[in-house]
Design an enzyme around this catalytic site. Structure first.
Site, PDB file in Angstrom:
ATOM      1  N   HIS A 100      18.463 -10.018 -26.740  1.00  0.00           N
ATOM      2  CA  HIS A 100      18.615  -8.699 -26.115  1.00  0.00           C
ATOM      3  C   HIS A 100      17.909  -8.610 -24.769  1.00  0.00           C
ATOM      4  CE1 HIS A 100      20.150  -7.899 -30.033  1.00  0.00           C
ATOM      5  NE2 HIS A 100      18.976  -8.085 -30.588  1.00  0.00           N
ATOM      6  N   ARG A 101      17.816  -9.745 -24.100  1.00  0.00           N
ATOM      7  CA  ARG A 101      17.195  -9.823 -22.767  1.00  0.00           C
ATOM      8  C   ARG A 101      15.720  -9.430 -22.764  1.00  0.00           C
ATOM      9  NH1 ARG A 101      21.333 -11.593 -19.933  1.00  0.00           N
ATOM     10  NH2 ARG A 101      23.386 -10.788 -20.436  1.00  0.00           N
TER      11      ARG A 101
END
Ligand SMILES: Cc1cc2nc3c(=O)[nH]c(=O)nc-3n(C[C@H](O)[C@H](O)[C@H](O)COP(=O)(O)O)c2cc1C
Length: 199
Positions: free
Chosen positions: A177-178
């Site tokens: 999710h970065r």
């Protein structure tokens, strides 16, 4: 923002060695490939790939033509940035610092390990200069083959290495999710500060 806080006195060179070993084991091509960024006297940045040929506590070494565009810029500014991107591992390492020429002896020792065709190529290529045709380059190469005959090929005076002495090394690891992880090491005297950066 104080981006470097003393949290863990880890050694970024050891961390680099372990990431590099993992890259060698996992990357299908050129794990030693790195981008080297330079800046011209006019402030224009420029970047290209080279191969890492040496690494220790003194820094990161690559070899090139001292009359090339990159070398002219490195000799003008005395500074460089390096970037590794190991796609299979989803990692990057960013390195910044001053640059210096390796010693002639170090250059000779590395040049002697190169394939003879590459040694001759170093004499035949006016790296970064305009070339009117491939045939001109091939003719220069053939001329150098004749010139050196069966004898040894010495290192050209205009071909050797640069060492980037890191003042800043950042290890970036992809996370879900970065929410990536960024560990920044900044040089402090003989040691290093370690801190984290927001992704
Ligand atoms: C994977 C890869 C590795 C390379 N390794 C080197 C190298 O070690 N030394 C070098 O001078 N050029 C190397 N090159 C070529 C450079 O990217 C570049 O074309 C050349 O050095 C001229 O750059 P300049 O005109 O900015 O000086 C490599 C290119 C690639 C794609």
């Amino acid at each position: 923002m104080n981006e470097a806080q003393l949290t863990d006195p880890a050694d970024p060179h050891s961390l680099f060695q372990s990431w590099f070993a993992e890259a060698k084991a996992s990357e299908p091509n050129d794990p030693e490939a790195m981008a080297v960024a330079t800046v011209g006297a006019d402030g224009q940045p420029s970047v290209r790939m080279v191969l890492l040929k040496g690494h220790d506590a003194r820094g990161f070494v690559f070899y090139t033509n001292y009359e090339s565009r990159k070398a002219i810029q490195l000799l003008e500014t005395g500074r460089a940035a390096l970037l590794f991107h190991w796609k299979s591992l989803r990692r990057q390492v960013r390195i910044e610092g001053p640059v210096s020429k390796v010693s002639p002896e170090e250059g000779d020792a590395y040049f002697a390990t190169r394939h003879r065709d590459s040694q001759i190529g170093a004499w035949a290529s006016d790296q970064s200069r305009p070339l009117d045709s491939r045939a001109t380059f091939e003719a220069r190469y053939a001329e150098m083959v004749r010139r050196f005959g069966d004898g040894p090929v010495p290192r050209p005076p205009h071909w050797s290495g640069f060492r980037v002495a890191p003042e800043r090394i950042e290890f970036w690891q992809d996370r879900a999710h970065r929410l990536h992880e960024r560990r920044l090491f900044t040089r402090s005297g003989d040691g290093w500060f370690e801190g984290l950066l927001y992704p």
